[in-house]
Design an enzyme around this catalytic site. Structure first.
Site, short mmCIF file in Angstrom:
data_model
loop_
_atom_site.label_atom_id
_atom_site.label_comp_id
_atom_site.label_asym_id
_atom_site.label_seq_id
_atom_site.Cartn_x
_atom_site.Cartn_y
_atom_site.Cartn_z
N LYS B 187 12.06 -54.11 43.34
CA LYS B 187 12.80 -54.65 42.19
C LYS B 187 13.70 -53.58 41.59
CE LYS B 187 12.09 -54.99 37.75
NZ LYS B 187 13.46 -54.80 37.25
N GLY B 239 10.12 -45.09 35.86
CA GLY B 239 10.71 -45.63 34.64
C GLY B 239 10.05 -45.02 33.41
N SER B 240 9.99 -45.81 32.35
CA SER B 240 9.53 -45.25 31.08
C SER B 240 8.01 -45.10 31.04
CB SER B 240 9.98 -46.15 29.93
OG SER B 240 9.23 -47.35 29.94
N GLY B 244 4.91 -47.55 32.19
CA GLY B 244 3.92 -46.93 33.07
C GLY B 244 2.50 -47.17 32.57
N GLU B 261 6.14 -42.51 38.14
CA GLU B 261 7.02 -41.37 37.87
C GLU B 261 7.72 -41.71 36.57
OE1 GLU B 261 9.80 -39.43 37.18
OE2 GLU B 261 10.87 -39.82 39.05
N CYS B 295 15.06 -38.12 34.39
CA CYS B 295 13.71 -37.95 33.84
C CYS B 295 13.30 -36.48 33.82
CB CYS B 295 12.71 -38.78 34.61
SG CYS B 295 12.97 -38.71 36.38
N GLU B 392 11.59 -38.27 24.52
CA GLU B 392 12.61 -38.32 25.55
C GLU B 392 13.80 -39.15 25.07
OE1 GLU B 392 11.78 -40.51 29.20
OE2 GLU B 392 12.74 -38.91 30.33
#
Lengths: 299, 482
Positions: B187, B239-240, B244, B261, B295, B392
């Site tokens: 996706k 992603g975020s 996660g 990750e 990231c 972040e």
């Protein structure tokens, strides 16, 4: 003399310098910006002849060429200066009268610098007396590599004293300095000792001006300016024969030193065959095609 | 320094004429392009000018189910049974076709995501091809990767990737999964689906057996359907941190393997003996690469006290020479922010930083009127207690602190819930070893930053995630060792 910690202890990382150079050199310069750069480059050239077999006739030819680069385009700028050996200074001076083009002379036992300080100063005095507008001296690389920075600095200071108002370009001969760290130290040493310009090479040693070396010297000039407010000029010399490389150097100057250095008062190219390639590129911008080299005078 | 020069570079745009973008993209399931069951589409835009690029089918739960079923069938009947060297050949083929169509991929990546063409051309696309090449090589050598053990593929991998490096992240995920014999439902991110659809075209061209790779586009709900599907054996997510954590909760107790990750807030540490001008380049690359949508971005800068003033002044000068603008221009250093939502988030943090008393500096570049743009920015006068230091931002915003001793900087560098990456700049080798041991982060760069290679494992500590991607270690999430 070596006052500021961060400025003099600053080291150089060669890998990252090469990366930065590659990044700068990948700028795409097209159309008007290219033409503007090419014209500017012409006005920054120190047209040079430094051969043992130079004759007054050859110097006169070079001087005429300096003032009449390419008759097809009357609006072209003139080169900045003609650079010759000391005995040719009177010849060049006479040939360039009323052209506005400066006479630069190498001195101080060019290219090796292997002579006594007294003899070097005598030579500088002679070329200044003969009317040279600019003096290109070489540093004592032997002394520098032995770590005798004081001695090298003193020599430069004495030459500057002898030059009085005459512009002093200090040739570091970076091809013999081996590391970029040394190039930075020598640059700052020269600027601290009174150089008006710092110059990469004599053209007699390989490698001459390389992009990493030029970048390190430009960065040293920027740091010196930020520290002292003094604008020191830069002259890469030797091995620059293509217009494309010259444009890339101009990009480097623009993005390291900015507007003030994009002129012949603070930036020069020491070159003999660069002018013709620039002329060929300028012609191509107008006509759309490359001409044969036979259309550009060889002088 | 005066960098507003009379001599300016003319625009040098990369041509987009050769690029084919369809008006509509469907789902890629079982080797075919099919519309979603609801016939629903969402649009993807060019963030540099807000123009619509294409319509993309939005996968519903049923569509995800179809994709997983296709993947499962392909896994059981074909891919897991195929001779590994044959699997490798398919992956090599994908790699070569990406190389062949690199220009088209680069232009589309820049159009859809806003990143400068210099980066998509020189980093994203070549690295994506390199990842396929690298893992293609492993396909028939797995017994050497784990000596004395045999490997078994895991099954169907559900892979969810972010919008910051769309094709590259697809490559990071697909290549090791395919090499080890798994099949995939991928996706892509909602704002950047196009290069994945181009990749689907390549996969068709390669005659990869139908169902081995399926691509379903959509937002959070599509992702959730994939994560929750009982026939998915492994989840790989980039992603975020927030998402996660949700994934971790969802798959808990299901026996699904997973790798995450997630976010980062890397410390980039400049010692007084560093090569300062090159370190400044490293700071620039660290925080402004891909508009800071990275990231592992070096978003917390620590500079040793004795050189702090020098470094900050050099940095500000350097920021003035950054060219911000048209992502397709070959001279552009910083492109458009990926989406309006992300731009709003960045602006919110810049606001917070100023309200909390941070001093902001922004490059004086002109920003285009249309599209999503943010000037390169830095904060000084901030500390570990400021939110712009803690959280972040995922944008071109750097937070700078100074430090005096090695112990102090180690303590501060580790004082974060994240642990993805870090950077150390010094001329002393001993300091590099000391720091890289002491800092709890998956990647530490020494005298460089944001360098990637397929053979080098990448991943985080703490809230930056778990599991490694890339290198030999990147095979492990996709195999059972027996």
């Amino acid at each position: 003399m070596l006052a500021n910690k961060s400025m003099f202890s600053q080291t150089v990382d060669q890998v990252n310098v090469q990366e930065r150079v590659a990044r700068l050199f990948s700028r795409s310069i097209k159309k008007e910006s290219k033409v503007a750069a090419l014209n500017n480059i012409l006005s920054m050239i120190d047209l040079t002849t430094l051969e043992g077999k130079d004759s007054p006739g050859k110097v006169r030819q070079l001087c005429y060429k300096a003032a009449h680069l390419h008759n097809q385009f009357p609006d072209l700028p003139k080169v900045a200066a003609v650079c010759v050996f000391p005995p040719m200074v009177p010849v060049a001076k006479k040939a360039l009268r009323r052209t506005g083009i400066k006479v630069a002379s190498v001195a101080t036992a060019f290219p090796s610098g292997m002579s006594t300080l007294a003899a070097k100063l005598e030579e500088v005095k002679a070329v200044v007396g003969a009317g040279a507008d600019e003096v290109d001296m070489v540093i004592s690389r032997g002394a520098f590599l032995r770590g005798e920075y004081d001695r090298v600095g003193e020599e430069i200071a004495k030459v500057k004293e002898t030059c009085c108002e005459v512009h002093l370009k200090v040739i570091l001969e970076t091809g013999e300095l081996v590391t970029l760290d040394n190039v930075r130290i020598a640059s700052i040493l020269a600027m601290n000792s009174g150089a008006d310009f710092i110059k990469t090479s004599t053209g007699k040693v390989f490698p001459a001006a390389t992009p990493p070396v030029v970048l390190i010297m430009l960065e040293a000039i920027r740091d010196f300016y930020l520290q002292t407010g003094k604008k020191i000029g830069m002259k890469p010399a030797g091995g620059i024969s293509k217009a494309k490389l010259a444009v890339q150097y101009l990009v480097m100057v623009r993005e390291t030193l900015g507007q003030d250095w994009l002129c012949s008062e603070l930036f020069r190219f020491g070159a003999s065959s660069l002018a013709n390639d620039v002329l060929m590129q300028i012609t191509k911008q107008f006509t759309g095609v490359y001409q044969s080299t036979n259309y550009f005078s060889l002088d | 320094m005066n960098y507003k020069t009379d001599w300016v570079y003319n625009p040098a745009p990369e041509s987009a004429d050769h690029v084919r973008i369809q008006e509509r993209y469907d789902l890629f399931i079982n080797g075919k392009f099919i519309p979603s069951v609801k016939n629903a589409y969402f649009k993807t835009i060019n963030p540099a000018n807000e123009n619509k690029l294409a319509q993309v089918a939005e996968a519903q739960k049923t569509d995800v189910g179809l994709a997983v079923r296709a993947a499962k069938k392909a896994y059981e009947n074909i891919w897991s049974k195929m001779d590994p060297s044959e699997r490798g050949k398919y992956i090599f083929r994908i790699a070569r076709l990406i190389q062949e169509r690199a220009r088209e991929f680069a232009v589309i990546e820049s159009l859809d995501g806003g990143k400068p063409i210099r980066e998509s051309r020189d980093v994203d696309i070549p690295l994506a091809a390199a990842h396929f090449f690298y893992y293609a090589g492993w396909a028939d050598k797995l017994e050497y990767a784990f000596p004395g053990r045999k490997t078994q593929p895991v099954g169907v991998a559900g892979q969810i990737i972010p919008w910051n490096f769309p094709l590259l992240m697809a490559a990071w995920k697909l290549a090791p999964a395919l090499a080890t014999g798994n099949t995939v439902v991928l996706k892509p991110a909602e704002t950047t689906p196009l290069t994945a659809m181009k990749l689907a075209e390549i996969i068709q061209e390669c005659e990869l057996p139908p169902g081995v790779v399926n691509i379903v586009n959509g937002g959070g709900e599509t992702g959730q359907a994939l994560v929750e599907h009982p026939d998915v054996d492994k989840i790989a997510f980039t992603g975020s941190t927030e998402v996660g954590k949700f994934i971790m909760k969802t798959v808990a107790g299901t026996g699904k393997k997973y790798t995450l990750e997630l976010g980062g807030k890397a410390a980039n540490i400049i010692f007084e003996d560093a090569p300062l001008d090159q370190a400044v380049e490293g700071i620039i690359t660290g925080i402004f690469f891909n508009q800071g949508h990275v990231c592992c971005a070096g978003s917390r800068l620590f500079v040793q006290e004795s050189v702090a003033e020098t470094v900050i002044s050099k940095l500000k000068n350097r920021m003035e020479t950054l060219i911000v603008g048209d992502p397709l221009d070959k001279n552009t250093d910083i492109g458009a922010i990926n989406s309006k939502a992300q731009l709003d988030k960045i602006k919110m943090y810049v606001d917070i930083g100023q309200k909390e008393g941070g001093e902001i500096f922004q490059s004086s570049c002109n920003l285009p009127k249309k599209g999503y743009w943010h000037a390169p920015s830095l904060f000084t006068g901030v500390s570990q207690s400021h939110r712009v230091v803690q959280e972040e931002i995922f944008g071109p915003v750097l937070a700078i602190q100074s430090f005096r001793t090695v112990d102090e900087v180690i303590a501060k560098a580790n004082n974060t819930p994240f642990g993805l990456s870090g950077g150390v700049w010094t001329d002393k080798g001993s300091k590099i070893f000391a720091l890289s041991k002491a800092i709890r982060a998956g990647v530490i760069w020494a005298n460089t930053f944001n360098k990637f290679d397929p053979s080098s494992p990448f991943g985080g500590y703490k809230e930056s995630g778990l599991g490694r991607e890339g290198g030999l270690e990147g095979l492990m999430p996709y195999v059972h060792l027996v």
